[in-house]
Every structure is written in C-alpha cells, then in structure tokens.
Design a protein around this motif. Structure first.
Motif, PDB file in Angstrom:
ATOM      1  N   SER A 231      24.404  -2.319   5.699  1.00 23.89           N
ATOM      2  CA  SER A 231      23.576  -3.361   5.069  1.00 23.89           C
ATOM      3  C   SER A 231      24.100  -3.755   3.706  1.00 23.89           C
ATOM      4  N   GLY A 232      24.776  -2.819   3.052  1.00 23.33           N
ATOM      5  CA  GLY A 232      25.234  -3.079   1.681  1.00 23.33           C
ATOM      6  C   GLY A 232      24.132  -2.944   0.658  1.00 23.33           C
TER       7      GLY A 232
ATOM      8  N   ASN B  62      27.890  -6.971   5.187  1.00 28.66           N
ATOM      9  CA  ASN B  62      27.297  -8.147   4.541  1.00 28.66           C
ATOM     10  C   ASN B  62      28.034  -8.478   3.243  1.00 28.66           C
ATOM     11  N   PRO B  63      28.933  -9.459   3.270  1.00 26.94           N
ATOM     12  CA  PRO B  63      29.708  -9.831   2.077  1.00 26.94           C
ATOM     13  C   PRO B  63      28.836 -10.313   0.915  1.00 26.94           C
ATOM     14  N   GLU B  64      27.586 -10.690   1.207  1.00 30.52           N
ATOM     15  CA  GLU B  64      26.688 -11.169   0.155  1.00 30.52           C
ATOM     16  C   GLU B  64      25.755 -10.068  -0.341  1.00 30.52           C
ATOM     17  N   SER B  65      25.963  -8.849   0.111  1.00 30.26           N
ATOM     18  CA  SER B  65      25.088  -7.743  -0.274  1.00 30.26           C
ATOM     19  C   SER B  65      25.319  -7.339  -1.733  1.00 30.26           C
ATOM     20  N   THR B  66      24.390  -6.571  -2.255  1.00 35.28           N
ATOM     21  CA  THR B  66      24.500  -6.112  -3.645  1.00 35.28           C
ATOM     22  C   THR B  66      25.716  -5.227  -3.837  1.00 35.28           C
ATOM     23  N   MET B  67      25.951  -4.321  -2.892  1.00 36.34           N
ATOM     24  CA  MET B  67      27.116  -3.438  -3.003  1.00 36.34           C
ATOM     25  C   MET B  67      28.415  -4.227  -2.973  1.00 36.34           C
ATOM     26  N   ALA B  68      28.479  -5.239  -2.114  1.00 32.29           N
ATOM     27  CA  ALA B  68      29.699  -6.050  -2.018  1.00 32.29           C
ATOM     28  C   ALA B  68      29.977  -6.766  -3.332  1.00 32.29           C
TER      29      ALA B  68
ATOM     30  N   LEU C  13      29.009  -5.891  -6.356  1.00 31.66           N
ATOM     31  CA  LEU C  13      29.258  -4.986  -7.485  1.00 31.66           C
ATOM     32  C   LEU C  13      30.646  -4.340  -7.437  1.00 31.66           C
ATOM     33  N   ALA C  14      31.304  -4.426  -6.301  1.00 28.45           N
ATOM     34  CA  ALA C  14      32.584  -3.723  -6.119  1.00 28.45           C
ATOM     35  C   ALA C  14      33.767  -4.548  -6.604  1.00 28.45           C
ATOM     36  N   GLN C  15      34.849  -3.840  -6.955  1.00 29.49           N
ATOM     37  CA  GLN C  15      36.110  -4.531  -7.261  1.00 29.49           C
ATOM     38  C   GLN C  15      36.678  -5.187  -6.014  1.00 29.49           C
ATOM     39  N   LEU C  16      36.531  -4.499  -4.886  1.00 34.19           N
ATOM     40  CA  LEU C  16      37.020  -5.027  -3.613  1.00 34.19           C
ATOM     41  C   LEU C  16      35.986  -4.751  -2.535  1.00 34.19           C
ATOM     42  N   HIS C  17      35.858  -5.703  -1.614  1.00 35.05           N
ATOM     43  CA  HIS C  17      34.917  -5.520  -0.504  1.00 35.05           C
ATOM     44  C   HIS C  17      35.649  -5.696   0.818  1.00 35.05           C
ATOM     45  N   LEU C  18      35.463  -4.725   1.723  1.00 33.72           N
ATOM     46  CA  LEU C  18      36.014  -4.809   3.069  1.00 33.72           C
ATOM     47  C   LEU C  18      34.863  -5.083   4.025  1.00 33.72           C
TER      48      LEU C  18
END
Length: 325
Positions: free
Chosen positions: A102-103, A128-134, A136-141
C-alpha cells in the motif's frame, strides 16, 4: 467437497493471474528507477537494511537473505522492533529498502523522519507510486499488480510474488555487476551442499599415510587381497621399486581373476593389475573427482603427486560421507 477438476481450475487460475502480474513487472524493471536503485546499492559502503510489515516483512526477510548470499551485505529489521531500539543497527553508510504494497505502512512511516534525519538513503518498493512512502523516498520501485489472485482481493498473493521477484531482480543484477562467482557463493555457504561442492578439495576427503592401500608389484594376489581387506576401500595401489604408481587392483579385477581361475597364491599382482589407471591430483575439487568416477564408471581413485607417487586414495563412499553427493 468440491470436485477435483474445480480445484485444479482454481489452482491454474491463480498461476495465470500471477503470471500476468510478473509480465506487468517488466515495465518497472525497465524503468530508470530500477537501474538507479542498483547503482545506489552497488556503491553503498554499508549494508542494505530491509524493512516490511506482515506479508511484506516475510518477503523482505527473504530478499535480505538473497542479497546477503549473493554479495550484497544485507539484513532484515522489523519496523516494529526498530521503534524500540533496533533502529540503532542502522549506520549512516547504509541504505534502507522499505517494502509495503500500500505504501502506507504506519510502522515504517513512523521511522522515516528519523532515518531521513540521519541522511540515510531510502528506496521504497510499493504498489502505489502516489503513496506516502513512495513520495518520501529517494527512489521508488513500483510493484503494482493488475489484481490479486485471491478472489476476495484481500490476501496478498500476486503482490507478494511481484515483490519477491523484484527483490530477486535487484539481487541478481547486483551479483552480475559485482562479478560474484561460484567461489564467492561457496564462501558464504560453507555449511551447505553447494558450499561443500565448491570448497572441498580431494585433499580434504582422501585417505592419507598408512590408510592408503598400497602393495609392491612383486607380491602375490593373496597378499594384495589382505591389503585391500585391511584398508577397506575395495582397491589397492600398486607401486614399483621407486614407490611410483604402476597400476591398481580392484574388487572388479578380483572377479575377473577368479573367473579366469588364476592361482591367487602364485600369480604376481603385477600380472593381473590394471595398468595406466586413472589418477587425480590432491588440489582438485572433490566434485571433479566425483565427475571422473561417474564418467569412467569406477568407484575409486588413487591420488598422485607430480612424480606419480601415491599420496592418497578415495572411493565413492568417501564422497557420500563428505556430502559431495
């Protein structure tokens, strides 16, 4: 109880849905972010700290183990425990790989400000590329899947498979980039079957010294049989006056001699031994010795030095006991 054909149908449907999820994963591996994540981890001077809750945590644990066993130092930290002291294991040289479909994992989001304040890079893996974790990260996979294989859409199925495969893709891409070899793998798995095959040499498993079955070429067959029985390898090396190997006499040779009704007390071992026998060196892998035995359909080998002096002996049972087979 539902009939067997219906059960098989449901099983195949799960596989079809998860295959589709993996096909969908190509676009994310082909992304710039995947290459950047590999480069970031490749240049990391510390460890990869993998985090995840629930099913993501189980998959994360496996991903960290795969990374560690293929040349990328990594271990798993439970986000819940990290909030109560385990966060101290993370150093400024490390990278955090945080996983959540879910992110929006509260346990990981709680840690993000502390991790970022220490300047530790974060790579997130979410659906979910629009999630909070995505964000906040330098990179998102991205590991987004078209649908879960669970018909209720509740049990993580396709998403966990996609996460696991993305982790494998990272690990193996890094393995290739680092030139990680079978020998490197064996050093990190010394207790496993593969480690034994890649590390054990003939010298580690062969019989040495007085345990080598050894007879002079002038003795009779009966005396040679005594040596074979005493040493228990089903064979004996035969040497000349210079202690050089001139042949071998095995249980198979004995059967042929008996069939030919040869006088065992009067016939010299030199007259019935196998000349030009197959030998090996002590510094080769035990697994190579096994291949020689398999290829030549033999059960034992004499180990010789550069001057053709017998310095060891081994048979198939020695390789079984050593875990090579």
């Amino acid at each position: 109880m539902t009939d067997a054909s219906q059960l098989r149908h449901w099983g195949r449907k799960v596989i079809d849905i998860e295959k589709q999820a993996l096909d969908n994963l190509y676009q994310y591996v082909d992304s710039e972010e995947f290459a950047q994540a590999c480069e970031m981890i490749y240049h990391c001077s510390g460890k990869v700290i993998v985090m995840g809750m629930g099913k993501s945590g189980h998959v994360g644990n496996k991903i960290s183990a795969t990374l560690a066993s293929t040349g990328t130092p990594a271990f798993f930290v439970h986000p819940g425990e990290a909030s109560h002291g385990d966060l101290g294991v993370i150093s400024h040289n490390d990278i955090v790989l945080a996983i959540s479909n879910s992110g929006e994992s509260n346990e990981i989001l709680t840690l993000m400000p502390v991790i970022k304040r220490q300047g530790i890079p974060v790579i997130t893996m979410t659906g979910n590329p629009e999630s909070t974790m995505a964000k906040l990260a330098q990179l998102h996979l991205c590991i987004k899947v078209p649908e879960e294989a669970c018909p209720l859409g509740l049990a993580p199925t396709s998403s966990t498979t996609a996460t696991l495969v993305m982790g494998d893709a990272l690990a193996i891409a890094l393995l290739q980039a680092k030139g990680f070899t079978k020998d490197d793998f064996a050093l990190s798995h010394p207790g496993g079957a593969l480690g034994r095959k890649l590390l054990l040499k003939v010298d580690n498993v062969m019989h040495k010294g007085h345990d080598i079955p050894l007879v002079h070429h002038d003795i009779c067959i009966t005396d040679a049989l005594y040596e074979i029985s005493k040493k228990g390898l089903g064979m004996t090396a035969v040497i000349d006056g210079d202690n050089k190997l001139v042949g071998i006499f095995t249980d198979g040779d004995l059967r042929r001699v008996i069939d030919a009704e040869v006088n065992l007390r009067q016939t010299r071992i030199a007259d019935v031994m196998t000349r030009n026998c197959i030998t090996i060196k002590a510094n080769i892998l035990a697994a190579e010795a096994l291949k020689v035995m398999d290829d030549r359909s033999i059960n034992g080998l004499i180990v010789v030095d550069a001057e053709n002096h017998p310095i060891g002996a081994l048979n198939m049972l020695d390789l079984v006991n050593a875990g090579v087979i």
